[in-house]
Motif scaffolding. Structure first.
Motif, PDB file in Angstrom:
ATOM      1  N   MET A 233     -11.124  50.970 -82.537  1.00  0.00           N
ATOM      2  CA  MET A 233     -10.405  51.933 -81.697  1.00  0.00           C
ATOM      3  C   MET A 233      -8.948  52.111 -82.091  1.00  0.00           C
ATOM      4  N   ASP A 262     -18.288  45.756 -88.161  1.00  0.00           N
ATOM      5  CA  ASP A 262     -19.277  46.423 -87.323  1.00  0.00           C
ATOM      6  C   ASP A 262     -19.002  47.911 -87.133  1.00  0.00           C
TER       7      ASP A 262
ATOM      8  N   PHE B  52      -6.615  63.246 -84.088  1.00  0.00           N
ATOM      9  CA  PHE B  52      -7.621  62.219 -83.790  1.00  0.00           C
ATOM     10  C   PHE B  52      -8.870  62.477 -84.643  1.00  0.00           C
ATOM     11  N   ASP B  99     -25.215  52.331 -68.354  1.00  0.00           N
ATOM     12  CA  ASP B  99     -24.194  52.252 -69.402  1.00  0.00           C
ATOM     13  C   ASP B  99     -22.803  52.349 -68.777  1.00  0.00           C
ATOM     14  N   LEU B 100     -21.946  51.387 -69.122  1.00  0.00           N
ATOM     15  CA  LEU B 100     -20.618  51.355 -68.507  1.00  0.00           C
ATOM     16  C   LEU B 100     -19.503  51.726 -69.480  1.00  0.00           C
ATOM     17  N   GLY B 104     -15.020  56.718 -74.684  1.00  0.00           N
ATOM     18  CA  GLY B 104     -15.379  57.965 -75.365  1.00  0.00           C
ATOM     19  C   GLY B 104     -15.507  59.108 -74.368  1.00  0.00           C
ATOM     20  N   VAL B 108     -13.489  62.698 -74.069  1.00  0.00           N
ATOM     21  CA  VAL B 108     -14.127  64.013 -73.966  1.00  0.00           C
ATOM     22  C   VAL B 108     -13.501  64.778 -72.788  1.00  0.00           C
ATOM     23  N   LEU B 148     -23.592  54.878 -75.054  1.00  0.00           N
ATOM     24  CA  LEU B 148     -23.157  54.002 -76.146  1.00  0.00           C
ATOM     25  C   LEU B 148     -24.187  52.942 -76.474  1.00  0.00           C
ATOM     26  N   MET B 173     -24.890  69.031 -73.388  1.00  0.00           N
ATOM     27  CA  MET B 173     -24.232  68.527 -74.600  1.00  0.00           C
ATOM     28  C   MET B 173     -24.247  67.006 -74.526  1.00  0.00           C
ATOM     29  N   THR B 193     -22.001  66.662 -80.658  1.00  0.00           N
ATOM     30  CA  THR B 193     -20.898  66.578 -81.618  1.00  0.00           C
ATOM     31  C   THR B 193     -20.525  65.110 -81.731  1.00  0.00           C
ATOM     32  N   ALA B 199     -16.214  68.296 -79.392  1.00  0.00           N
ATOM     33  CA  ALA B 199     -16.956  68.559 -78.151  1.00  0.00           C
ATOM     34  C   ALA B 199     -16.246  69.653 -77.357  1.00  0.00           C
TER      35      ALA B 199
HETATM   36  C1  B12 Z   1     -15.363  48.887 -75.952  1.00  0.00           C
HETATM   37  C2  B12 Z   1     -16.792  48.381 -75.964  1.00  0.00           C
HETATM   38  C3  B12 Z   1     -17.279  47.763 -74.819  1.00  0.00           C
HETATM   39  C4  B12 Z   1     -16.464  47.646 -73.543  1.00  0.00           C
HETATM   40  C5  B12 Z   1     -16.574  48.981 -72.787  1.00  0.00           C
HETATM   41  C6  B12 Z   1     -15.349  49.279 -71.978  1.00  0.00           C
HETATM   42  C7  B12 Z   1     -15.314  50.662 -71.512  1.00  0.00           C
HETATM   43  N1  B12 Z   1     -14.634  50.842 -70.419  1.00  0.00           N
HETATM   44  O1  B12 Z   1     -15.834  51.575 -72.112  1.00  0.00           O
HETATM   45  C8  B12 Z   1     -17.209  46.474 -72.823  1.00  0.00           C
HETATM   46  C9  B12 Z   1     -16.574  45.167 -73.244  1.00  0.00           C
HETATM   47  C10 B12 Z   1     -17.242  46.512 -71.309  1.00  0.00           C
HETATM   48  C11 B12 Z   1     -18.590  46.571 -73.452  1.00  0.00           C
HETATM   49  C12 B12 Z   1     -19.721  46.085 -72.860  1.00  0.00           C
HETATM   50  C13 B12 Z   1     -20.964  46.068 -73.480  1.00  0.00           C
HETATM   51  N2  B12 Z   1     -21.229  46.487 -74.748  1.00  0.00           N
HETATM   52 CO1  B12 Z   1     -20.020  47.404 -75.813  1.00  0.00          CO
HETATM   53  N3  B12 Z   1     -18.851  48.129 -77.156  1.00  0.00           N
HETATM   54  C14 B12 Z   1     -17.614  48.522 -77.118  1.00  0.00           C
HETATM   55  C15 B12 Z   1     -17.162  48.975 -78.527  1.00  0.00           C
HETATM   56  C16 B12 Z   1     -16.366  47.839 -79.148  1.00  0.00           C
HETATM   57  C17 B12 Z   1     -16.345  50.247 -78.616  1.00  0.00           C
HETATM   58  C18 B12 Z   1     -16.928  51.457 -77.906  1.00  0.00           C
HETATM   59  C19 B12 Z   1     -15.872  52.507 -77.797  1.00  0.00           C
HETATM   60  O2  B12 Z   1     -15.293  52.709 -76.735  1.00  0.00           O
HETATM   61  N4  B12 Z   1     -15.534  53.152 -78.904  1.00  0.00           N
HETATM   62  C20 B12 Z   1     -14.435  54.136 -78.982  1.00  0.00           C
HETATM   63  C21 B12 Z   1     -14.874  55.480 -78.417  1.00  0.00           C
HETATM   64  C22 B12 Z   1     -13.736  56.463 -78.525  1.00  0.00           C
HETATM   65  O3  B12 Z   1     -15.933  55.919 -79.213  1.00  0.00           O
HETATM   66  P1  B12 Z   1     -17.284  56.574 -78.612  1.00  0.00           P
HETATM   67  O4  B12 Z   1     -17.553  56.035 -77.278  1.00  0.00           O
HETATM   68  O5  B12 Z   1     -18.326  56.543 -79.634  1.00  0.00           O
HETATM   69  O6  B12 Z   1     -16.846  58.087 -78.343  1.00  0.00           O
HETATM   70  C23 B12 Z   1     -16.573  59.037 -79.336  1.00  0.00           C
HETATM   71  C24 B12 Z   1     -17.794  59.852 -79.769  1.00  0.00           C
HETATM   72  O7  B12 Z   1     -18.984  59.110 -79.745  1.00  0.00           O
HETATM   73  C25 B12 Z   1     -17.795  61.040 -78.872  1.00  0.00           C
HETATM   74  N5  B12 Z   1     -18.478  60.990 -77.582  1.00  0.00           N
HETATM   75  C26 B12 Z   1     -18.576  60.003 -76.681  1.00  0.00           C
HETATM   76  N6  B12 Z   1     -19.198  60.401 -75.602  1.00  0.00           N
HETATM   77  C27 B12 Z   1     -19.523  61.689 -75.760  1.00  0.00           C
HETATM   78  C28 B12 Z   1     -20.163  62.600 -74.930  1.00  0.00           C
HETATM   79  C29 B12 Z   1     -20.356  63.903 -75.359  1.00  0.00           C
HETATM   80  C30 B12 Z   1     -21.035  64.852 -74.470  1.00  0.00           C
HETATM   81  C31 B12 Z   1     -19.933  64.278 -76.662  1.00  0.00           C
HETATM   82  C32 B12 Z   1     -20.208  65.635 -77.135  1.00  0.00           C
HETATM   83  C33 B12 Z   1     -19.279  63.388 -77.485  1.00  0.00           C
HETATM   84  C34 B12 Z   1     -19.063  62.092 -77.038  1.00  0.00           C
HETATM   85  O8  B12 Z   1     -16.433  61.263 -78.638  1.00  0.00           O
HETATM   86  C35 B12 Z   1     -15.698  60.039 -78.630  1.00  0.00           C
HETATM   87  C36 B12 Z   1     -14.340  60.233 -79.251  1.00  0.00           C
HETATM   88  O9  B12 Z   1     -14.337  60.968 -80.429  1.00  0.00           O
HETATM   89  C37 B12 Z   1     -18.556  49.197 -79.216  1.00  0.00           C
HETATM   90  C38 B12 Z   1     -18.556  48.917 -80.726  1.00  0.00           C
HETATM   91  C39 B12 Z   1     -18.576  50.129 -81.568  1.00  0.00           C
HETATM   92  N7  B12 Z   1     -18.398  49.882 -82.827  1.00  0.00           N
HETATM   93  O10 B12 Z   1     -18.789  51.241 -81.117  1.00  0.00           O
HETATM   94  C40 B12 Z   1     -19.457  48.215 -78.458  1.00  0.00           C
HETATM   95  C41 B12 Z   1     -20.949  48.521 -78.318  1.00  0.00           C
HETATM   96  C42 B12 Z   1     -21.150  49.974 -78.000  1.00  0.00           C
HETATM   97  N8  B12 Z   1     -21.381  47.663 -77.129  1.00  0.00           N
HETATM   98  C43 B12 Z   1     -22.488  47.144 -77.297  1.00  0.00           C
HETATM   99  C44 B12 Z   1     -23.092  46.277 -76.344  1.00  0.00           C
HETATM  100  C45 B12 Z   1     -24.423  45.665 -76.739  1.00  0.00           C
HETATM  101  C46 B12 Z   1     -22.467  46.029 -75.112  1.00  0.00           C
HETATM  102  C47 B12 Z   1     -23.003  45.098 -74.009  1.00  0.00           C
HETATM  103  C48 B12 Z   1     -24.488  45.184 -73.712  1.00  0.00           C
HETATM  104  C49 B12 Z   1     -22.556  43.700 -74.420  1.00  0.00           C
HETATM  105  C50 B12 Z   1     -22.800  42.636 -73.426  1.00  0.00           C
HETATM  106  N9  B12 Z   1     -23.807  41.886 -73.697  1.00  0.00           N
HETATM  107  O11 B12 Z   1     -22.035  42.496 -72.517  1.00  0.00           O
HETATM  108  C51 B12 Z   1     -22.167  45.535 -72.801  1.00  0.00           C
HETATM  109  C52 B12 Z   1     -22.888  46.644 -72.015  1.00  0.00           C
HETATM  110  C53 B12 Z   1     -22.258  46.995 -70.769  1.00  0.00           C
HETATM  111  C54 B12 Z   1     -22.928  48.239 -70.250  1.00  0.00           C
HETATM  112  N10 B12 Z   1     -23.937  48.122 -69.428  1.00  0.00           N
HETATM  113  O12 B12 Z   1     -22.562  49.312 -70.627  1.00  0.00           O
HETATM  114  C55 B12 Z   1     -23.150  47.527 -78.598  1.00  0.00           C
HETATM  115  C56 B12 Z   1     -24.253  48.551 -78.460  1.00  0.00           C
HETATM  116  C57 B12 Z   1     -25.427  48.224 -79.336  1.00  0.00           C
HETATM  117  C58 B12 Z   1     -26.500  49.230 -79.192  1.00  0.00           C
HETATM  118  N11 B12 Z   1     -26.845  49.824 -80.274  1.00  0.00           N
HETATM  119  O13 B12 Z   1     -27.022  49.491 -78.153  1.00  0.00           O
HETATM  120  C59 B12 Z   1     -21.908  47.990 -79.446  1.00  0.00           C
HETATM  121  C60 B12 Z   1     -22.226  49.029 -80.524  1.00  0.00           C
HETATM  122  C61 B12 Z   1     -21.342  46.706 -80.074  1.00  0.00           C
HETATM  123  C62 B12 Z   1     -22.301  46.036 -81.038  1.00  0.00           C
HETATM  124  N12 B12 Z   1     -22.138  46.216 -82.298  1.00  0.00           N
HETATM  125  O14 B12 Z   1     -23.183  45.327 -80.653  1.00  0.00           O
HETATM  126  N13 B12 Z   1     -18.523  47.208 -74.663  1.00  0.00           N
END
Ligand code: B12
Lengths: 362, 212
Positions: A233, A262, B52, B99-100, B104, B108, B148, B173, B193, B199
């Motif tokens: 991030m 990752d 970004f 999902d919590l 991201g 959006v 996610l 979407m 997207t 988005a």
């Molecule tokens: C931060 C994070 C957390 C935080 C979340 C805090 C919060 N308030 O969001 C915390 C610590 C709570 C957490 C918990 C968990 N997490 Co987590 N987490 C992450 C992490 C490190 C980053 C996610 C993130 O915010 N990325 C940054 C944002 C900006 O990116 P993004 O969400 O993808 O969004 C972008 C695009 O996707 C898009 N987008 C997003 N949403 C939408 C919607 C629309 C409509 C559109 C068009 C676009 C769009 O736009 C955004 C910006 O450009 C990822 C690792 C990773 N590499 O992704 C793991 C990850 C997602 N988590 C994971 C897991 C397993 C969990 C837990 C189950 C872990 C656990 N045992 O506790 C729990 C689940 C809790 C739950 N029920 O949701 C796994 C998922 C694996 C899988 N394939 O299912 C990941 C990939 C880590 C891993 N490698 O294992 N997590």
């Protein structure tokens, strides 16, 4: 369980691999037997591990059924470590809930506390920390050198900061109160170092098959895997400011260090991670993104290889065995590579054919 | 205009307090609230969105810029009341059930609002039924679902199914790290997207198409 001869071969091959002297890749194949016997689910195991009312010895005994429900081929071996990622946060005061159905544990945000209220210190008598010690001792007693042992999956420092503060707060904190973030990060590192040294020390006191970690490589010297999922991030400047220094310390603390890279968002930091001095890199492509053999990841493999680091990836099914061919062909070598493969008993022959192809003793 | 550029620059640096002060100054100088909104605040946020997308800035920078934008909007609000009613369209947004993850999703929201779209944010852990209920209640143009976790993605399919079965005139979407175009096609959602800025671009074009 494995024969003595097999154990000796594993120990000597892994040592050669760590020293970049093994002339073949490490290929682990762990298959789930058709008959799972008395083995309980991952979630139930996790629940037992955290249930203080169940003596550690009983947990260890229960794992015997789990080990026996698997077939270990090639470089695979039974092992134990205390799950799950970021457990150090709970040893430092985070509450948690276990999701037995999903087999996972959630560490909860420390709501209602300001950044400066978080002053974590690891207490020797912390119950969870002690449970980690009891479990290692119980597994040593129960399995001797039949299994390898890892320390609990402590987690990454900034990942724990994020988990304690909540993700959005922790990101804003980087701007609002950078010094306090660094102070907290440092306090967590101090606890990490203490836990790391003490757990490793306990593993070293009794003979086991060797050290392992939450990524099950076998080592005769302390081995652990560092991580910072938070880094996906942030940009390079903040990575340098808040993450890199701690990774440098981890890489020099851990004798055989690995870094868990990752997802696509982490790749931008790879050069700096390599600079930290890790011995190897684990690459995870991330759900939904392109597979391990996609051209898009070529750069990662080449960078890691050219820097003289070990490289490890997963093959989660028989279909993914092709990743082995891809990386071997791409890098033009079978050395310095490890593939950790999982599958089902009925696909045994396919997995065995890969072991044969790459001269891995069954 | 000098003042508007200055606000935009400060917003991009996340300087919330200064943004609020300068927005007030601009109003006092007699600059129209709508102009301040579009040429300073939304323009600044647009630049952050573009940067970004190109990985020139990262999540923390977007969050602090958004906080600064909100501070500016707060000052403008009393002067914007009448233009609000002719909004550019409505989007329902949420992270799906189980999902919590919301970082991201929040981005959006920021980007959609940056395009002048009204966003009804249902938060996290939102069931397919709630998405549909809220879309109907608010007469929304778009439903945006974020996931996610691979285990929670199937909830998006349920949103698509419910929209179809109820014959709603609303576009769906989807996004989030494990989601991709193949999944979008497979479940029959309308748009995917891979980042928040795109988005918002897509949402804007959907709404413009709907208008003509
Ligand atoms: C931060 C994070 C957390 C935080 C979340 C805090 C919060 N308030 O969001 C915390 C610590 C709570 C957490 C918990 C968990 N997490 Co987590 N987490 C992450 C992490 C490190 C980053 C996610 C993130 O915010 N990325 C940054 C944002 C900006 O990116 P993004 O969400 O993808 O969004 C972008 C695009 O996707 C898009 N987008 C997003 N949403 C939408 C919607 C629309 C409509 C559109 C068009 C676009 C769009 O736009 C955004 C910006 O450009 C990822 C690792 C990773 N590499 O992704 C793991 C990850 C997602 N988590 C994971 C897991 C397993 C969990 C837990 C189950 C872990 C656990 N045992 O506790 C729990 C689940 C809790 C739950 N029920 O949701 C796994 C998922 C694996 C899988 N394939 O299912 C990941 C990939 C880590 C891993 N490698 O294992 N997590």
């Amino acid at each position: 369980m494995l024969t003595n001869e097999k154990k000796e071969q594993l120990v000597s091959d892994y040592e050669a691999w760590w020293n970049h002297e093994l002339k073949r890749p490490i290929i682990q194949v762990t298959l789930a037997k058709n008959d799972q016997g008395k083995a309980v689910s991952r979630g139930q195991l996790l629940d037992m591990v955290y249930d203080y009312s169940i003596p550690a010895q009983e947990v260890a005994k229960c794992y015997r059924d789990t080990f026996e429900s698997q077939i270990y081929l090639g470089d695979a071996f039974p092992h134990f470590y205390m799950r799950s990622t970021g457990i150090l946060g709970a040893m430092l005061g985070q509450t948690y809930t276990i999701d037995v159905e999903r087999g996972t544990i959630w560490f909860e945000e420390m709501k209602g506390k300001e950044l400066e209220d978080l002053q974590p210190k690891l207490a020797e008598d912390n119950q969870l920390y002690q449970r980690g010690i009891d479990l290692i001792k119980a597994f040593q007693e129960e399995f001797k050198d039949d299994i390898a042992l890892g320390i609990p999956n402590l987690g990454g420092m900034m990942d724990i900061v994020e988990s304690m503060r909540g993700a959005n707060n922790s990101l804003m904190d980087l701007y609002d109160d950078p010094d306090e973030v660094k102070r907290l990060n440092n306090d967590i590192y101090t606890a990490y170092e203490m836990a790391y040294k003490n757990y490793m020390d306990i593993i070293s006191q009794e003979k086991s098959m060797g050290y392992t970690g939450w990524t099950p490589l076998l080592s005769q010297k302390p081995y652990f895997i560092s991580q910072c999922d938070f880094c996906c991030m942030i940009g390079p400047d903040q990575f340098e400011e808040f993450v890199a220094g701690t990774l440098d310390k981890e890489a020099s603390l851990i004798e055989r260090s690995f870094y868990h890279l990752d997802g696509p968002g982490a790749v931008k930091h790879l050069d700096r991670i390599i600079e930290s001095g890790f011995g190897g890199i684990q690459w995870i492509n991330g759900a939904g993104s392109k597979p391990i053999d996609d051209e898009g990841w070529t750069d990662i493999y080449q960078k890691v290889h050219n820097a003289g680091l070990l490289l490890q990836v997963y093959c989660y099914s028989k279909e993914e065995l092709r990743f082995i061919d891809h990386i071997v062909n791409l890098l033009g070598t079978t050395e310095g590579l490890a593939f950790i493969c999982n599958g089902q008993e009925e696909d045994k022959e396919i997995f065995e054919s890969y072991l044969e192809k790459y001269n891995v003793p069954k | 205009m000098e003042k508007l550029n200055e606000i935009s620059e400060l917003l991009q640096k996340g300087r919330a307090k200064n943004v609020a002060i300068l927005v007030q100054e601009a109003l006092d100088e007699g600059i129209d609230a709508k102009v301040i909104l579009s040429d300073a605040l939304l323009a600044g946020m647009g630049i952050v969105g573009e940067k970004f997308k190109k990985e020139e800035v990262f999540v923390p920078e977007v969050l602090i810029a958004a906080r600064a934008m909100n501070k500016g909007v707060e000052v403008l609000k009393p002067y914007l009341q009448d233009s609000d009613s002719q909004g550019k369209g409505k989007a329902i947004l949420g992270t799906v059930k189980g999902d919590l993850h919301d970082i991201g999703k929040n981005l959006v929201k920021i980007m959609l609002e940056g395009k002048g779209i009204e966003v009804i944010d249902l938060g996290t852990d939102v069931s397919a039924e709630t998405f549909i209920e809220e879309a109907k209640k608010n007469n929304a143009d778009i439903i945006c679902c974020s996931a996610l976790l691979t285990t929670t993605m199937p909830e998006m399919k349920r949103v698509v199914e419910l929209v179809k079965s109820e014959n709603l005139d609303v576009k769906i979407m989807i996004g989030g790290a494990p989601v991709n175009q193949d999944f979008c096609d497979e479940i029959g959602a309308d748009y995917y997207t891979d980042d928040a800025a795109s988005a918002a671009d897509v949402a804007k074009s959907i709404l413009e198409e709907a208008k003509c």
